[in-house]
Write a protein that holds these residues in place. Sequence first.
Motif, short mmCIF file in Angstrom:
data_model
loop_
_atom_site.label_atom_id
_atom_site.label_comp_id
_atom_site.label_asym_id
_atom_site.label_seq_id
_atom_site.Cartn_x
_atom_site.Cartn_y
_atom_site.Cartn_z
N SER A 27 -7.32 -28.21 -67.60
CA SER A 27 -7.77 -28.94 -68.78
C SER A 27 -7.26 -28.30 -70.07
CB SER A 27 -9.29 -29.04 -68.79
OG SER A 27 -9.75 -29.56 -67.57
N LEU A 28 -6.11 -27.63 -69.98
CA LEU A 28 -5.38 -27.05 -71.10
C LEU A 28 -6.07 -25.84 -71.72
CD1 LEU A 28 -4.17 -29.92 -70.57
CD2 LEU A 28 -3.44 -29.89 -72.92
N GLU A 29 -7.08 -26.08 -72.58
CA GLU A 29 -7.73 -24.92 -73.20
C GLU A 29 -9.20 -24.80 -72.85
OE1 GLU A 29 -6.35 -27.09 -75.81
OE2 GLU A 29 -4.42 -26.09 -76.09
N THR A 30 -9.74 -25.79 -72.16
CA THR A 30 -11.17 -25.76 -71.90
C THR A 30 -11.43 -25.65 -70.40
OG1 THR A 30 -13.28 -26.84 -72.42
CG2 THR A 30 -11.48 -28.29 -71.75
N ILE A 54 -1.21 -26.55 -68.85
CA ILE A 54 -1.43 -25.40 -69.71
C ILE A 54 -2.74 -24.81 -69.22
CG2 ILE A 54 -2.13 -24.72 -72.06
CD1 ILE A 54 -0.42 -27.04 -73.14
N GLY A 110 1.50 -33.95 -64.88
CA GLY A 110 0.38 -34.86 -64.63
C GLY A 110 0.74 -35.92 -63.60
N GLY A 182 -16.61 -33.86 -71.27
CA GLY A 182 -15.60 -33.36 -72.21
C GLY A 182 -14.22 -33.70 -71.68
N SER A 183 -13.20 -33.37 -72.47
CA SER A 183 -11.84 -33.71 -72.05
C SER A 183 -11.49 -32.95 -70.77
CB SER A 183 -10.83 -33.39 -73.16
OG SER A 183 -10.85 -32.01 -73.46
N SER A 184 -10.81 -33.64 -69.85
CA SER A 184 -10.60 -33.03 -68.53
C SER A 184 -9.15 -32.77 -68.20
CB SER A 184 -11.22 -33.93 -67.45
OG SER A 184 -10.65 -35.22 -67.51
N GLY A 185 -8.21 -33.08 -69.10
CA GLY A 185 -6.81 -32.77 -68.82
C GLY A 185 -6.37 -33.38 -67.50
N LEU A 186 -5.97 -32.54 -66.57
CA LEU A 186 -5.53 -33.00 -65.25
C LEU A 186 -6.45 -32.50 -64.15
CD1 LEU A 186 -1.70 -32.40 -65.75
CD2 LEU A 186 -2.91 -34.59 -65.78
N GLU A 189 -6.93 -35.04 -61.20
CA GLU A 189 -5.70 -35.19 -60.40
C GLU A 189 -5.44 -33.92 -59.58
OE1 GLU A 189 -5.91 -35.94 -63.64
OE2 GLU A 189 -5.60 -38.11 -63.65
N PRO A 238 -13.63 -22.14 -73.60
CA PRO A 238 -14.90 -22.83 -73.86
C PRO A 238 -15.30 -23.75 -72.72
CG PRO A 238 -13.12 -23.95 -75.02
CD PRO A 238 -12.50 -22.77 -74.31
N THR A 240 -17.60 -27.40 -72.70
CA THR A 240 -18.31 -28.34 -73.58
C THR A 240 -19.83 -28.28 -73.37
OG1 THR A 240 -16.40 -29.80 -73.47
CG2 THR A 240 -18.46 -30.77 -74.28
N GLY B 52 -5.04 -32.94 -74.45
CA GLY B 52 -6.01 -32.49 -73.45
C GLY B 52 -6.91 -33.62 -72.97
N GLY B 53 -6.97 -34.72 -73.76
CA GLY B 53 -7.80 -35.85 -73.36
C GLY B 53 -8.89 -36.18 -74.37
N GLN B 73 -14.96 -32.20 -79.17
CA GLN B 73 -15.47 -33.09 -78.12
C GLN B 73 -16.67 -33.89 -78.64
OE1 GLN B 73 -13.98 -32.77 -74.94
NE2 GLN B 73 -13.02 -30.77 -75.05
N THR B 79 -13.52 -38.97 -74.68
CA THR B 79 -13.04 -37.77 -73.98
C THR B 79 -12.66 -38.22 -72.59
OG1 THR B 79 -15.26 -37.07 -73.29
CG2 THR B 79 -14.40 -36.11 -75.31
N THR B 80 -11.42 -37.94 -72.22
CA THR B 80 -10.88 -38.46 -70.97
C THR B 80 -9.84 -37.48 -70.45
OG1 THR B 80 -9.79 -40.42 -70.03
CG2 THR B 80 -9.22 -39.90 -72.29
N LEU B 82 -5.65 -36.25 -69.44
CA LEU B 82 -4.33 -36.14 -70.08
C LEU B 82 -3.49 -37.40 -69.86
CD1 LEU B 82 -2.05 -33.02 -69.97
CD2 LEU B 82 -1.11 -35.22 -69.32
#
Lengths: 307, 252
Positions: A27-30, A54, A110, A182-186, A189, A238, A240, B52-53, B73, B79-80, B82
């Motif tokens: 998820s990149l940074e989180t 990342i 991705g 929160g944002s989940s990047g990949l 997947e 971090p 979320t 990042g989403g 966030q 929030t989703t 990539l």
Amino acid sequence: MIEKICSLNDAVRNLVRDGDGVVIGASLETAIPFAATYEIIRQGKKNLEMIAPISDASTDMLIGAGCVGAVTGAWVGNVSGGLGHNYRRAAEKQIPHALDINDYSNFTIGMALFAGAYGLPYAPVRSILGSDIINSNPAFKMATNPFSTETEPVVLVPPVKPDVAILGVQRADAAGNNHYWGSSGLAQEAALAADRVIIVADEIVEPEVISSDPSRVLVPGFRVAAVCHVPAGTHPAPLTGRWQRDSAFFNDYHARSRDVDGYMAWLDEWVFAVEGAPGYAEKLGERLSALKIAGSWNAAPANYAAE
Amino acid sequence: MADYSTQELMIIAAAREIRDGELVFVGMRLPITAYGVARLTHAPNAVGMFEGGVVRDAPAEETLYTMCDPANQRNAAWTTGLIQVMGHLQAGRVDTGFIGGAEIDKWGNINTSYIGGHEDVQVKLPGSGGAADIAAMSRRLIAIMNHEKRRLVERVSYITSPGYIDGEGGRAKAGIAAGGPAAVITDKAVLRPHGPANELHLSSVHPGHTADEVIENTGWELKTAPGMTETPAPGEAEMTALHQVDRQGFWR
């Protein structure tokens, strides 16, 4: 219910093997489970292929510790500091040893994991046309869109299927069912493409908590091999609603990893001299308390009633 | 001397590139603040995407160190994952994309992977991240760089993120006819493509700098664009918005 709770020490010992393709956070940074990064270093795993879009400084730490044989991803460095000093030393001077670098962009790694997750023979993409990534990574093949009346180039991305995906979440039950927000990047997947999934949970909850909101599940328990309860297991990344990012920690790592001796001293202090994840949290002490998110900003309840 | 830092001027120059109602691929660091300034001034309907989403229709209320920080966030529009956000790029829906870079050439190609090329690595840089995708697929690309001779070079040794590749028709040959760099914002000037070859020309010089100084610090024979001007200094409304977004004065 199949109980999947074990210590992170056991999960890494039993499920991560030398030479494996490994995702640690996607998820990149989180939500990067740095606790797993440290445990892999402690156990001296070798020749891993690190797969990620990342993963902030996690990959750089593993490279310096001699755990990595290949990097398959879009970016290795330190988001606060920029360059990854261990990555540079390995790529430029083969210190501690040479590294195979398989270049991707975020979107193409991705789609590689997407293809791996859903059994596609390859994923056609356009977003690295014109980039030398096509030339430096022989995994990609050029083709022409068979559905186009004009000559339209596409890049074929083969599937990437990690042996292990280790992912941080806010909460999980003993069967491995989990909630992530929160944002989940990949992360999804990566989990669905992987052979084995290790969940590093900030909190363990009763199964009813997870089943109360199935739309928030990142990956269901039947795809999870192990659940490890590690409070603040993503520090310094971090999580979320749970933990702030410890940017000073990344800056300190960046400064101290500038040369090999400095990196080794950092590694001794933060990885080898602490007694696993609990020892690490104890060493952080007040600093960790200050990073804890104390406020509430709760989502509205979602009603799933059926009658 | 007006009361703004070089970085604040760069942020405001970047904010001016965002038009109202646009879908903006924001990226990291300085462009995060630029999106916030644009949103609070001339582009109240601009939507910001983070790879990042995260999708936001208003800037975050705290200083961000990364796009994935908890403050980015909270109250996001979405929030989703990539693929969901970067898929908007490949679908051709993103108007403006921002990236940084270590090395750029006169065709706007950017290298963030290998100084010296991938077979003779002199410096290993972190790699693309999302930059290659953003450069190939945004309708307009805005690059942000420090203006040094070693960074603005005749030809990059590795194209991580394509600009106009080798000039006229370069993108079309590669299969990405649309898009390309619209502006390169440095700490000394703004460069823009000019003419059929889309070579980067000097478009405006920041207050306190001269065209000669900018040309001297560029690694190719930088030509000036017709109608070259001075970059307008930040206005009062822009600075007020900037202070509102950058509450802790990180960029001061």
